[in-house]
Design an enzyme around this catalytic site. Sequence first.
Site: not given
Ligand code: AMP
Ligand code: ZN
Length: 649
Positions: A31, A33-35, A80, A108, A110, A112, A131, A165, A213, A277, A301, A393, A396, A409, A415
């Site tokens: 780190d 050296e990077y800095d 999707l 793939e 998904k 979140d 989006r 994402e 993705y 896909k 899902k 408590c 007790c 407690c 107790c």
């Molecule tokens: P939803 O938000 O539940 O309608 O699902 C669609 C969203 O899934 C997309 O807009 C992406 O944000 C998300 N997503 C997550 N992983 C992937 C993936 N591998 N390919 C495409 N969409 C993805």
């Molecule tokens: Zn107690």
Amino acid sequence: MDYKLRMRELIKQINEHNYNYYILDNPTISDAEYDKLLDELMLLEKQNNFVFDDSPSKRVGAEVISNFEKEPHKVPLYSLDKRQSIDELKVWYDDIMSKYPDTKFSFEYKFDGLTITILYENGIFKKAMTRGNGIIGEVVTNQVKTIKSIPLSIPFKQTVIVQGEAIMLKSELEKYNKNNPEPLKNVRNAAAGAIRNLNPQVTKERNLDMYFYAVPYIEDDSIHSQQEVFEFLKQNKFKVHSYNKIVDNFDEITKLINKVDKEKEKIDILIDGIVLKINDFNTCKELGHTSRFPKFAIAYKFAPQELTSKVLDVKFQVGRTGKITPLAIIEPIFLSGATIQRATLNNYSDIKRKKIKINSYVYVRRSNEVIPEIMGIASDTAESKEIEMPSVCPSCGQPLKQEDIETFCTNYWGCPAQIKKRIVHYCSKDAMNIEGVSEKTIDAFYNEFSIRYPYQLYDLTKNDLLQLEKFKDKKTNNVYENIQNSKNPTLEKFIYALGIRNIGKKTAKDLAKYFKTFENFKNATFEQLVEVEDIAEITAQSIVDFFADKKNLENLDELKKRDVVVQESKNNGTGIFEGKTFVLTGTLDNYTREQATFEIESRGGKVTSSVSKNTDYLLAGESVGSKYDKAMSLGVKIIDENEFVNMIK
Ligand code: AMP
Ligand code: ZN
């Protein structure tokens, strides 16, 4: 030398190190050296009053803005379509296969988090957008630039838009919440809130990450399949998850889904499903879109892990060590396969921090291996009222004591709740493993036979047991035998069974391995105890305190009188795996994970959960995960089941 040349050189070096660190997870410099490189670059920028567009210094220091600009997407971003069961997914799959029999699919995760697109022109990061509604999004360029794994310049020089994402790792959320008075409720909200924050500094502090993705637009039209999308992304050093696979039959898809469903709790990324896909873009084009969804991709899902419910009441429970834990009684909800009516609130500080009240709506999360937990408040109601912490408590009646954020407690020997739970713990599977003795049974032992110490269990006769409700001949015999047969525990299990504060299974194992005999352990001084690897001072103190208590010593004496003899730890440090660290991935034919772990540990080896440069062997079974790729990239020796069997023969 021309300062610009030196600046280019520095940018190149810093970007390479960034890639090694954030994408390959394999840093090649310290780190410091990077800095130093970064400092030199920033100094040159200041001295010459000139900054390259792709300078890493642009990841910081952008100004707070007053609102997000909105802009149309160059290519609309579709949502999707979703399926919630394998059967529904199969209908979708069959329909495609009937039209295009040779179709291959990209499988793939998904993720979140929050979808982001990034525009690159002439190889330079130009603009990042959320989006939004898919047609119009918000410009979040400076926020997204703070994510260190995203390249600010790429080798590809024509105009391109990449999509992925933005996420927060679960471990980052935990870290954040530990140090923060305002906890974040979940990683999805945390990521979205971080990006949609007008101050890029806040985004930066949340330590987000991003997985790519898709390539919604590429000037030269050179990408013709999802596989090529991933190749393009990798070539241009975008982070791509190693789990992506091309699949061509439904059995495989089902298998993979089940596997991911099982493993999703264990990975650091929150995923809410998988995405399928169609790989070939010609087929995709022919299928086209509905008004909202592409017809060539689908999300499967998983059942939700988190839902909202109403807090009806809060009860305070007394644990084995006297710790008071608030338990919320909630309106029943059905969460990942079970009806939930209770959820833990951890401690009173947590209640205050999360602003939980009775009659409020809250987020409840359930993961496979842990009890449901209340993550945060969703909304208050007119009837919301504060939760009161009891001053004494509930078991007790003795006044409670605050220790840091926890409440205890301290009435160790007086107790009822603590005494009973200690005996339950003594009998539990990982302790003395006395089967057939439930919490109810111990309740009866406590009430009918005044059992207060573990040793008294061994004095129970069959006639005693027969007096208890539901104890017929068979059960009586079983329980009696199980108690009597528990007299020869391993050192590890016995240490664990004593229920010493701060000693879990892992610590008990470490102690057993180190001290070898119970006498050694019992006689160890504080100084000797902290010598043991992974034993903290607080744990050492708990052990010293435990053996300083006369009643504990009395219990140990009485156990000895009843022939409870602890085995010596056999591990004498000459196992063939002594000092070796293993990681397991995939499924083995002849061993469960627990069995393989036992084979390794009983030969002196260690099993850890993630691959690092300290890993000696990756034991790989069928359908390996990302650990395999990581082991490959780090040059860790990979062995299969056959080789493993040969090693232990
Ligand atoms: P939803 O938000 O539940 O309608 O699902 C669609 C969203 O899934 C997309 O807009 C992406 O944000 C998300 N997503 C997550 N992983 C992937 C993936 N591998 N390919 C495409 N969409 C993805
Ligand atoms: Zn107690």
